[in-house]
Design a protein around this motif. Structure first.
Motif, PDB file in Angstrom:
ATOM      1  N   VAL A 162      -7.352 -12.059   7.058  1.00  0.00           N
ATOM      2  CA  VAL A 162      -6.022 -11.661   6.418  1.00  0.00           C
ATOM      3  C   VAL A 162      -6.259 -10.542   5.448  1.00  0.00           C
ATOM      4  O   VAL A 162      -6.781 -10.714   4.655  1.00  0.00           O
ATOM      5  CB  VAL A 162      -5.333 -12.553   5.938  1.00  0.00           C
ATOM      6  CG1 VAL A 162      -3.979 -12.041   5.453  1.00  0.00           C
ATOM      7  CG2 VAL A 162      -4.895 -13.800   6.809  1.00  0.00           C
ATOM      8  N   ILE A 163      -5.771  -9.339   6.059  1.00  0.00           N
ATOM      9  CA  ILE A 163      -6.108  -8.341   5.215  1.00  0.00           C
ATOM     10  C   ILE A 163      -5.007  -7.590   4.467  1.00  0.00           C
ATOM     11  O   ILE A 163      -3.902  -7.617   5.195  1.00  0.00           O
ATOM     12  CB  ILE A 163      -6.882  -7.127   6.019  1.00  0.00           C
ATOM     13  CG1 ILE A 163      -8.252  -7.553   6.551  1.00  0.00           C
ATOM     14  CG2 ILE A 163      -6.944  -5.633   5.375  1.00  0.00           C
ATOM     15  CD1 ILE A 163      -8.967  -6.525   7.509  1.00  0.00           C
ATOM     16  N   HIS A 164      -4.736  -7.611   3.157  1.00  0.00           N
ATOM     17  CA  HIS A 164      -3.775  -7.165   2.474  1.00  0.00           C
ATOM     18  C   HIS A 164      -3.898  -5.674   2.215  1.00  0.00           C
ATOM     19  O   HIS A 164      -4.884  -5.126   1.541  1.00  0.00           O
ATOM     20  CB  HIS A 164      -3.716  -7.780   1.381  1.00  0.00           C
ATOM     21  CG  HIS A 164      -2.810  -7.561   0.193  1.00  0.00           C
ATOM     22  ND1 HIS A 164      -1.836  -8.234  -0.431  1.00  0.00           N
ATOM     23  CD2 HIS A 164      -2.719  -6.255  -0.678  1.00  0.00           C
ATOM     24  CE1 HIS A 164      -0.994  -7.518  -1.285  1.00  0.00           C
ATOM     25  NE2 HIS A 164      -1.767  -6.111  -1.368  1.00  0.00           N
ATOM     26  N   LEU A 165      -3.172  -4.786   2.846  1.00  0.00           N
ATOM     27  CA  LEU A 165      -3.414  -3.376   2.674  1.00  0.00           C
ATOM     28  C   LEU A 165      -2.334  -2.751   1.779  1.00  0.00           C
ATOM     29  O   LEU A 165      -1.144  -2.825   1.819  1.00  0.00           O
ATOM     30  CB  LEU A 165      -3.188  -2.650   4.076  1.00  0.00           C
ATOM     31  CG  LEU A 165      -3.952  -3.014   5.290  1.00  0.00           C
ATOM     32  CD1 LEU A 165      -3.188  -2.349   6.431  1.00  0.00           C
ATOM     33  CD2 LEU A 165      -5.196  -2.346   5.130  1.00  0.00           C
ATOM     34  N   GLU A 166      -3.044  -2.416   0.895  1.00  0.00           N
ATOM     35  CA  GLU A 166      -2.335  -2.369  -0.686  1.00  0.00           C
ATOM     36  C   GLU A 166      -1.380  -0.945  -0.320  1.00  0.00           C
ATOM     37  O   GLU A 166      -1.990   0.253  -0.086  1.00  0.00           O
ATOM     38  CB  GLU A 166      -3.243  -2.143  -1.878  1.00  0.00           C
ATOM     39  CG  GLU A 166      -2.410  -1.599  -3.020  1.00  0.00           C
ATOM     40  CD  GLU A 166      -1.296  -2.620  -3.551  1.00  0.00           C
ATOM     41  OE1 GLU A 166      -0.443  -1.999  -4.418  1.00  0.00           O
ATOM     42  OE2 GLU A 166      -1.532  -3.724  -3.518  1.00  0.00           O
ATOM     43  N   SER A 167       0.135  -1.191  -0.613  1.00  0.00           N
ATOM     44  CA  SER A 167       0.687   0.236  -0.755  1.00  0.00           C
ATOM     45  C   SER A 167       1.024   0.913   0.753  1.00  0.00           C
ATOM     46  O   SER A 167       1.051   2.076   0.712  1.00  0.00           O
ATOM     47  CB  SER A 167       0.576   1.040  -1.802  1.00  0.00           C
ATOM     48  OG  SER A 167       0.774   0.346  -2.887  1.00  0.00           O
ATOM     49  N   VAL A 168       0.597  -0.044   1.653  1.00  0.00           N
ATOM     50  CA  VAL A 168       0.744   1.042   3.062  1.00  0.00           C
ATOM     51  C   VAL A 168       2.034   0.607   3.885  1.00  0.00           C
ATOM     52  O   VAL A 168       2.308  -0.608   3.838  1.00  0.00           O
ATOM     53  CB  VAL A 168      -0.549   0.335   3.962  1.00  0.00           C
ATOM     54  CG1 VAL A 168      -0.358   0.817   5.276  1.00  0.00           C
ATOM     55  CG2 VAL A 168      -1.907   0.921   3.121  1.00  0.00           C
ATOM     56  N   TYR A 169       2.648   1.616   4.389  1.00  0.00           N
ATOM     57  CA  TYR A 169       3.833   1.632   5.313  1.00  0.00           C
ATOM     58  C   TYR A 169       3.176   2.651   6.725  1.00  0.00           C
ATOM     59  O   TYR A 169       2.291   3.262   6.408  1.00  0.00           O
ATOM     60  CB  TYR A 169       4.968   2.227   4.448  1.00  0.00           C
ATOM     61  CG  TYR A 169       5.119   3.470   4.087  1.00  0.00           C
ATOM     62  CD1 TYR A 169       5.730   4.395   5.111  1.00  0.00           C
ATOM     63  CD2 TYR A 169       4.278   4.062   3.192  1.00  0.00           C
ATOM     64  CE1 TYR A 169       6.130   5.529   4.652  1.00  0.00           C
ATOM     65  CE2 TYR A 169       4.391   5.533   2.852  1.00  0.00           C
ATOM     66  CZ  TYR A 169       5.150   6.244   3.735  1.00  0.00           C
ATOM     67  OH  TYR A 169       5.222   7.623   3.329  1.00  0.00           O
ATOM     68  N   ASP A 170       3.934   2.612   7.376  1.00  0.00           N
ATOM     69  CA  ASP A 170       3.607   3.323   8.582  1.00  0.00           C
ATOM     70  C   ASP A 170       3.803   4.738   8.525  1.00  0.00           C
ATOM     71  O   ASP A 170       5.365   5.151   8.348  1.00  0.00           O
ATOM     72  CB  ASP A 170       4.481   2.849   9.880  1.00  0.00           C
ATOM     73  CG  ASP A 170       3.473   3.278  10.928  1.00  0.00           C
ATOM     74  OD1 ASP A 170       3.007   4.367  11.171  1.00  0.00           O
ATOM     75  OD2 ASP A 170       3.559   2.442  12.068  1.00  0.00           O
ATOM     76  N   PRO A 171       3.191   5.540   8.366  1.00  0.00           N
ATOM     77  CA  PRO A 171       3.654   7.141   8.473  1.00  0.00           C
ATOM     78  C   PRO A 171       4.296   7.551   9.563  1.00  0.00           C
ATOM     79  O   PRO A 171       5.174   8.562   9.469  1.00  0.00           O
ATOM     80  CB  PRO A 171       2.316   7.892   8.248  1.00  0.00           C
ATOM     81  CG  PRO A 171       1.278   7.037   7.717  1.00  0.00           C
ATOM     82  CD  PRO A 171       1.553   5.633   8.439  1.00  0.00           C
TER      83      PRO A 171
ATOM     84  N   ASN B 235      -5.067   2.255  -1.775  1.00  0.00           N
ATOM     85  CA  ASN B 235      -3.825   3.150  -1.687  1.00  0.00           C
ATOM     86  C   ASN B 235      -2.864   2.759  -2.716  1.00  0.00           C
ATOM     87  O   ASN B 235      -1.782   3.077  -2.598  1.00  0.00           O
ATOM     88  CB  ASN B 235      -3.176   3.087  -0.350  1.00  0.00           C
ATOM     89  CG  ASN B 235      -3.314   4.356   0.407  1.00  0.00           C
ATOM     90  OD1 ASN B 235      -2.741   5.441  -0.318  1.00  0.00           O
ATOM     91  ND2 ASN B 235      -3.431   4.428   1.872  1.00  0.00           N
ATOM     92  N   HIS B 236      -3.385   2.369  -3.598  1.00  0.00           N
ATOM     93  CA  HIS B 236      -2.717   2.027  -4.834  1.00  0.00           C
ATOM     94  C   HIS B 236      -2.123   3.373  -5.594  1.00  0.00           C
ATOM     95  O   HIS B 236      -2.830   4.252  -5.568  1.00  0.00           O
ATOM     96  CB  HIS B 236      -3.465   1.101  -5.886  1.00  0.00           C
ATOM     97  CG  HIS B 236      -2.569   0.640  -7.138  1.00  0.00           C
ATOM     98  ND1 HIS B 236      -2.041   1.206  -8.064  1.00  0.00           N
ATOM     99  CD2 HIS B 236      -2.224  -0.667  -7.269  1.00  0.00           C
ATOM    100  CE1 HIS B 236      -1.283   0.540  -8.972  1.00  0.00           C
ATOM    101  NE2 HIS B 236      -1.614  -0.905  -8.273  1.00  0.00           N
ATOM    102  N   GLY B 237      -0.998   3.223  -6.088  1.00  0.00           N
ATOM    103  CA  GLY B 237      -0.229   4.357  -6.695  1.00  0.00           C
ATOM    104  C   GLY B 237      -0.631   4.614  -8.216  1.00  0.00           C
ATOM    105  O   GLY B 237      -1.553   3.741  -8.477  1.00  0.00           O
TER     106      GLY B 237
END
Length: 402
Positions: A80-89, A241-243
């Protein structure tokens, strides 16, 4: 009594009323004063949470969480991979012409992907972690739910990780932050993950701006290269991809499916540049997984949107009521299995149900029960009446009726 009186006074104060009015759905964004206010409110509300959960336990019989099967030696490893602050471009006007993110990750593995409704924006990843692993919306626990690892987890007797342990799984966490952050180490143990390694134990950079995804994936590969004695679950937290985004000129340009020059803002350009690097890292991980002689399933998800303004395409605005709370959920496997029906969107609370179906694991009846209750509430647990809310809260409780 004095603590209770102080709690009531604070909850009824004009200060807290102003906080709630300002940003009720986004208190956990990257804004320090609002974070502090939310934390204080959650602490105050948590004082009453134990009483609420005890009443829930009295009204609802303990849920049976056993799958009826143990030592599932042929079950796949699960990542299970938690993709920090990722949405679909693809949601952005600048990249609306591109396919969904999942289709831009080059791999020969079986893929199923959809959009996922999450319930936090700009920060507070712990909310999505809790909702993903326990399949219950954090708002059902009141303000205490804003910090579920701290306020809710102590009352939990097990979530999805516990279900996997009953099947003989060895559950591990590779976390990109300190294990003491928001009580995450202790919380994951309550959720059924006994082995927890944070960035210090993994010898990873402390600064998120240096912790590229491939660094933590390399640690994952090292663990997967150890001889497999039973099926394993790895929860992997990324932070690349953290802000904030777009405040400084990127020191490196990363090749990938997105052209940063086509972005219509500096934050978006920075975001897709880093996402290019994340995509490449995932492809490298998948190359390793494809070469294994045992089954593996990967679930990768975006936990929330980064905190910068978006220029959504008309297509995205038509497809989603509130695009700010829509992230990708992607499932990959290195074997042939059950084909899932396409879904335009699911909720984060349903993610584990689809993981079980995609993995071919023995059915977990309580996940079906949660979906059934959610369907009766218009596919939104927050819309449930108190009877159903109480039932959902009680599913994972350790408390027993007095």
């Amino acid at each position: 009594l004095l603590v209770a009186q102080g709690s009531w006074t604070f909850m009824a104060s004009s200060y807290l009323a102003a906080v709630k009015e300002q940003m009720p759905a986004r208190l956990a964004a990257d804004r320090a004063p609002l974070r502090m206010s939310a934390a204080l409110a959650a602490l105050s509300a948590s004082l009453a949470l134990a009483d609420t959960l005890t009443l829930d336990a009295a009204k609802n019989p303990p849920a049976s969480k056993s799958s009826g099967t143990r030592n599932c030696v042929n079950c796949p490893d699960i990542i299970v991979i938690h993709l920090e602050s990722v949405y679909d471009p693809q949601m952005e006007e600048a990249y609306a012409h591109l396919p969904p993110l999942a289709q831009l990750i080059e791999t020969d593995m079986n893929v199923w992907n959809t959009s996922m409704r999450v319930h936090t924006w700009g920060g507070n990843s712990v909310v999505t972690e809790f909702e993903l692993l326990c399949s219950v919306n954090h708002e059902l626990f009141g303000w205490g739910g804003l910090q579920p690892h701290i306020n809710v987890a102590p009352h939990v007797r097990g979530c999805f990780g516990t279900d996997l342990k009953q099947l003989g799984y060895d559950n591990q966490v590779l976390y990109s932050l300190n294990g003491s952050f928001s009580g995450v180490r202790a919380a994951f143990e309550r959720y059924g993950f006994d082995k927890f390694s944070d960035f210090t134990q993994l010898n990873l950079p402390k600064r998120w701006s240096e912790l590229r995804d491939r660094l933590i994936y390399n640690k994952l590969i090292e663990k997967m290269q150890v001889a497999r004695e039973s099926p394993r679950t790895f929860f992997v937290s990324t932070n690349w991809n953290h802000g904030p985004h777009g405040l400084e000129k990127a020191s490196s340009q990363y090749e990938g499916p997105y052209d940063p020059q086509k972005a219509d803002s500096k934050p978006l350009s920075d975001f897709v540049n880093r996402l290019n690097d994340s995509v490449t890292a995932l492809q490298e991980l998948f190359n390793f997984v494809e070469g294994l002689d045992y089954p593996v399933v990967v679930l990768a998800y975006g936990d929330h949107h980064p905190a910068f303004p978006k220029n959504y395409s008309d297509q995205s605005r038509d497809a989603f009521n509130d695009p700010d709370y829509v992230t990708p959920l992607m499932l990959f496997r290195n074997f042939t299995g059950k084909q899932l029906e396409p879904q335009q969107m699911i909720t984060v609370e349903e993610a584990m149900y689809y993981l079980v179906e995609f993995s071919g694991l023995p059915s977990l009846e309580y996940l079906k029960l949660i979906r059934s209750i959610q369907a009766r509430c218009g596919d939104d647990q927050r819309s449930c009446d108190e009877t159903y809310r109480s039932r959902l809260r009680s599913l994972h409780l350790e408390l027993e009726a007095p």
